[in-house]
Design a protein around this motif. Structure first.
Motif, short mmCIF file in Angstrom:
data_model
loop_
_atom_site.label_atom_id
_atom_site.label_comp_id
_atom_site.label_asym_id
_atom_site.label_seq_id
_atom_site.Cartn_x
_atom_site.Cartn_y
_atom_site.Cartn_z
N LEU A 43 100.83 -27.30 -61.71
CA LEU A 43 99.52 -26.82 -62.43
C LEU A 43 100.09 -25.88 -63.47
O LEU A 43 100.24 -24.60 -62.98
CB LEU A 43 98.33 -26.53 -61.63
N PRO A 44 100.30 -26.04 -64.90
CA PRO A 44 100.57 -24.90 -65.51
C PRO A 44 99.75 -23.65 -65.45
O PRO A 44 98.41 -23.77 -65.36
CB PRO A 44 100.70 -25.43 -66.95
N VAL A 45 100.28 -22.35 -65.29
CA VAL A 45 99.36 -21.19 -65.50
C VAL A 45 100.23 -20.37 -66.34
O VAL A 45 101.41 -20.31 -66.42
CB VAL A 45 99.46 -20.74 -64.13
N VAL A 46 99.57 -19.67 -67.10
CA VAL A 46 100.16 -18.67 -67.94
C VAL A 46 99.35 -17.13 -67.94
O VAL A 46 98.25 -17.18 -67.51
CB VAL A 46 100.38 -18.90 -69.30
N GLU A 47 100.24 -16.05 -68.22
CA GLU A 47 99.52 -14.73 -68.22
C GLU A 47 99.27 -14.31 -69.80
O GLU A 47 100.27 -14.60 -70.17
CB GLU A 47 100.30 -13.79 -67.35
N CYS A 48 98.15 -13.80 -70.09
CA CYS A 48 97.84 -13.45 -71.49
C CYS A 48 96.78 -12.70 -71.40
O CYS A 48 95.85 -12.73 -70.46
CB CYS A 48 97.62 -14.78 -72.21
N ASP A 49 96.48 -11.72 -72.55
CA ASP A 49 95.07 -10.70 -72.50
C ASP A 49 94.18 -11.92 -72.92
O ASP A 49 94.22 -12.42 -73.99
CB ASP A 49 95.34 -9.75 -73.72
N THR A 50 92.93 -12.15 -72.01
CA THR A 50 92.17 -13.26 -72.36
C THR A 50 90.79 -12.68 -72.83
O THR A 50 89.90 -13.44 -73.03
CB THR A 50 91.82 -13.90 -70.92
N THR A 51 90.73 -11.05 -73.06
CA THR A 51 89.67 -10.57 -73.32
C THR A 51 88.76 -11.13 -74.56
O THR A 51 87.51 -11.33 -74.16
CB THR A 51 89.80 -9.14 -73.70
N GLU A 52 89.46 -11.60 -75.61
CA GLU A 52 88.72 -11.99 -76.56
C GLU A 52 88.32 -13.73 -76.39
O GLU A 52 87.39 -13.96 -77.52
CB GLU A 52 89.53 -12.09 -78.00
N ILE A 53 88.75 -14.35 -75.75
CA ILE A 53 88.56 -15.75 -75.49
C ILE A 53 87.33 -16.13 -74.93
O ILE A 53 87.05 -15.23 -74.05
CB ILE A 53 89.77 -16.38 -74.57
N GLU A 54 86.44 -16.99 -75.58
CA GLU A 54 85.10 -17.18 -75.18
C GLU A 54 84.96 -18.70 -74.64
O GLU A 54 85.61 -19.53 -75.07
CB GLU A 54 84.06 -17.01 -76.27
N ASP A 55 84.07 -18.99 -73.71
CA ASP A 55 83.48 -20.00 -73.30
C ASP A 55 83.40 -21.00 -74.43
O ASP A 55 82.73 -20.70 -75.36
CB ASP A 55 82.29 -19.84 -72.62
N GLY A 56 84.00 -22.20 -74.22
CA GLY A 56 83.67 -23.11 -75.14
C GLY A 56 84.65 -23.17 -76.44
O GLY A 56 84.80 -24.27 -77.28
N ASP A 57 85.41 -22.17 -76.50
CA ASP A 57 86.58 -21.97 -77.79
C ASP A 57 87.57 -23.20 -77.41
O ASP A 57 87.75 -23.48 -76.26
CB ASP A 57 87.32 -20.60 -77.46
N ILE A 58 88.30 -23.71 -78.62
CA ILE A 58 89.06 -24.46 -78.43
C ILE A 58 90.55 -23.84 -78.57
O ILE A 58 90.87 -23.16 -79.65
CB ILE A 58 89.11 -25.89 -79.49
N LEU A 59 91.24 -24.10 -77.60
CA LEU A 59 92.65 -23.36 -77.50
C LEU A 59 94.00 -24.35 -77.76
O LEU A 59 93.63 -25.84 -77.07
CB LEU A 59 92.84 -22.53 -76.47
N VAL A 68 87.68 -24.32 -73.52
CA VAL A 68 87.62 -23.04 -72.56
C VAL A 68 86.42 -23.24 -71.80
O VAL A 68 85.36 -23.16 -72.11
CB VAL A 68 87.71 -21.94 -73.48
N TRP A 69 86.74 -23.19 -70.37
CA TRP A 69 85.91 -22.69 -69.57
C TRP A 69 86.10 -21.43 -68.79
O TRP A 69 87.14 -20.98 -68.20
CB TRP A 69 85.75 -23.57 -68.11
N LYS A 70 85.25 -20.20 -69.44
CA LYS A 70 85.63 -18.98 -69.16
C LYS A 70 85.08 -18.11 -67.86
O LYS A 70 84.00 -18.70 -67.63
CB LYS A 70 85.01 -18.28 -70.38
N PHE A 71 85.98 -17.79 -67.06
CA PHE A 71 85.32 -16.99 -65.85
C PHE A 71 85.73 -15.54 -66.08
O PHE A 71 86.59 -14.90 -66.78
CB PHE A 71 86.17 -17.61 -64.60
N GLY A 72 85.30 -14.85 -64.98
CA GLY A 72 85.38 -13.29 -65.09
C GLY A 72 86.86 -13.12 -64.20
O GLY A 72 87.77 -13.68 -63.89
N ASP A 73 86.74 -11.71 -63.74
CA ASP A 73 87.83 -11.05 -62.89
C ASP A 73 87.59 -11.70 -61.37
O ASP A 73 86.54 -11.84 -60.90
CB ASP A 73 87.81 -9.53 -62.98
N ASN A 74 88.79 -11.54 -60.68
CA ASN A 74 88.76 -11.80 -59.38
C ASN A 74 88.00 -12.99 -58.74
O ASN A 74 87.34 -13.19 -57.87
CB ASN A 74 88.15 -10.47 -58.48
N VAL A 75 88.44 -14.25 -59.39
CA VAL A 75 87.68 -15.23 -58.99
C VAL A 75 88.74 -15.96 -57.85
O VAL A 75 90.01 -15.93 -57.98
CB VAL A 75 88.07 -16.53 -60.13
#
Lengths: 414, 177
Positions: free
Chosen positions: B104-120, B12-19
């Motif tokens: 380019l695959p895109v999905v919507e999901c609650d991402t609050t808990e996911i952190e930078d570097g996590d493996i999904l 994971v590369w984690k970004f914030g809101d409104n990129v």
């Protein structure tokens, strides 16, 4: 059940009665491409077929990198010229100015039409009562090939503005106030219908400023019901249309109300368009560059508002001021009425019509640590150059007052 | 890291809101038209090490309103070669369309808990995301059937071409009847 303007236009274009939430395949009335999104759209078109669906419905012009400012830009222009010639489509090339201004001022957009452009600010054309929306290059390529595109019929938010604006408060202050209120995604996928007595009394130029920034709150389109002002504007361009179009009384929409007389000059602070505060909160802030222009605020009316303040004044030492009229037509109006003299006398640079510094890919680039004050529509990190630069958005009057004072200034004090 | 149509595993590369799309690909690179050229400058202003350190199949995770601003299709194109999937709480509408259009695959999901570097591990068939680092599971918000059809075809151009083929086959069959 009544329909909104958006539902009416999409029903007409889809050939059946549709309501918000429906997916439709709709017939496109006009399609616009420009120099930076055009090349990919043309590539997609030729992956599908070998001709545009209707050469009379496609309009092309160059405005983002004009005149060509790099070899890469020149190559894109060359390829697109070849495309326009092969297909026999109207190509305004580098001559006319910013796409959205040109599309409306040349009468290419009519009330009730479904118009797409390969640029997010295509929503500007709602000022004359069209359903106009920005699409990407693949969507555009598919539309160029087939004349059709899929849409999800959007819900409508009605922004009703009543009352009279105070001195030195403009349409730009209204739309920034609205965006500050609902937020950068406050109207995502919504048709933003602007109405109320303030909007009814506005000219088309100011309605364009309102509709232009609908996308900055996520809107699918901005739209103003066509009326007498629309009719006069289009009659001047020898085109006719349906000026009776409007949302039905019982149409489903969310209404948000605003009072124009309570509004003040505002700015959007870095680095987000909804970061809106009264100009008095940032009075005296340092600036390096002032830009007046763009599809948001580069029209004659905008230049006039700025020139009223700049007449007999000079741009402060240490500040660069760049004025870019939105089109050749607007440039000539400003020339004939002496506005360009006022700008050049004051020390501003006046450039030929194009997008200019707005998209940070051509000229007027901000360096690291610099602060720009701009009448354009976006202040994201790196938008106008260095990622370490900052951009504040404001009205042309606020921009002019600030250029004179050399710091962010309240235009009401001038 | 793997990337197949239904299963995507990546870091994971984690970004914030409104990129915004200026952040994804700055305006000065819009003269470039190929995904390879654009990929070299992805997130250059906001995450300068992204382009050099992204590994094919990595996952971009963001908050609300990912891809707001300019309609530039150069933005999803700059991600397409290296990014396995973009997961956001919500997307801005033009970016969303553009991503689906180019496959380019895109999905919507609650991402609050996911952190930078996590493996999904993303399972698009089951509509689930497994966070292998945090041992957690998230549910993907399903898309309408119409959009799923375009995604399954691999983008809007193959979707249109498949449909045209289907129509001409039907027409031929009618003629031979």
């Amino acid at each position: 059940m009544g329909q909104t303007i958006a539902e009416k236009i999409l029903s007409n274009s889809a050939g059946r009665v549709v309501t918000a939430g429906d997916f439709v395949e709709a017939a496109i009335d006009v399609a616009m491409i420009h120099d930076i999104t055009g090349p990919l759209a043309v590539k997609t078109l030729y992956e599908i077929t070998d001709r545009v669906w209707d050469r009379t419905k496609v309009i092309m012009l160059f405005d983002h990198q004009v005149p060509a400012d790099s070899v890469d830009a020149a190559i894109n222009h060359l390829e697109l010229r070849k495309f326009a010639k092969r297909e026999g489509i109207l190509n305004y090339d580098v001559q006319e100015g910013v796409c959205h201004q040109v599309m409306v001022e040349k009468g290419h957009v009519l009330p009730g039409e479904l118009v797409i452009g390969a640029d997010s600010h295509t929503c500007t054309y709602g000022a004359v009562g069209a359903f106009a929306t920005g699409v990407g290059s693949t969507d555009m390529g598919v539309a160029l090939a087939s004349g059709k595109l899929w849409f999800k019929v959007p819900d409508t938010i009605a922004f009703n503005v009543d009352g009279k604006l105070a001195r030195r408060v403009y349409a730009k202050d209204i739309i920034l106030t609205i965006i500050g209120d609902v937020g950068i995604n406050g109207a995502t996928y919504k048709a933003c219908e602007f109405g109320g007595e303030t909007v009814e009394h506005m000219d088309i130029a100011n309605r364009m400023t309102l509709c232009n920034m609908a996308v900055e709150m996520g809107g699918k389109t901005g739209i103003v019901a066509p009326d007498e002002a629309t009719a006069v504007f289009l009659e001047e361009r020898s085109v006719d249309g349906d000026f009776t179009l409007g949302s039905d009384e019982d149409a489903t929409k969310v209404t948000r109300r605003y009072t124009a007389s309570e509004m003040v000059p505002v700015v959007a602070k870095p680095h987000q368009v909804d970061n809106v505060v009264p100009v008095t909160d940032v009075e005296g802030y340092h600036i390096d560059q002032v830009f007046i222009g763009s599809c948001t605020n580069g029209r004659y009316e905008d230049l006039k508002a700025a020139a009223e303040l700049l007449e007999g004044e000079t741009v402060a030492r240490g500040v660069r001021m760049i004025v870019v009229p939105a089109s050749r037509t607007e440039y000539r109006r400003a020339l004939k009425t002496g506005l360009i003299d006022i700008f050049t006398d004051s020390g501003a640079l006046v450039e030929a019509p194009c997008c200019g510094p707005c998209m940070g890919g051509s000229f007027g680039i901000l360096g690291p640590g610099e602060v720009g004050l701009s009448t354009s529509n976006r202040n994201f990190v790196g938008r106008q150059g260095s990622p370490w630069a900052s951009v504040y958005l404001c009205s042309p009057a606020t921009a002019a007052a600030s250029a004179i004072d050399g710091v962010i200034a309240d235009p009401r004090t001038h | 890291m793997t990337r197949s149509k239904a299963h995507i595993t990546g870091r994971v590369w984690k970004f914030g809101d409104n990129v915004d799309t200026d952040a994804i690909i700055p305006g000065k690179y819009l003269v470039l038209n190929s995904s390879q050229d654009l990929a070299k400058h992805a997130f250059e202003n906001v995450r300068p090490n992204f382009a050099s350190q992204v590994i094919k199949g990595d996952i971009v995770v963001a908050g609300e309103n990912f891809g707001c601003g300019s309609s530039r299709e150069h933005a999803p194109l700059a991600l397409k070669d290296n990014v396995g999937i973009v997961i956001a709480r919500s997307f801005a509408r033009i970016f969303f369309r553009n991503a689906i259009d180019i496959g380019l695959p895109v999905v919507e999901c609650d991402t609050t808990e996911i952190e930078d570097g996590d493996i999904l591990h993303v399972d698009l068939e089951k509509g689930k995301i497994y966070n292998e680092t945090q041992k957690k599971e998230y549910t993907i918000s399903p898309f309408p059937a119409f959009i799923r059809n375009i995604i399954e075809a691999g983008g809007l151009v193959p979707y249109i071409k498949n449909r045209a083929q289907l129509k001409s086959r039907e027409a031929r069959e009618l003629e031979t009847d």
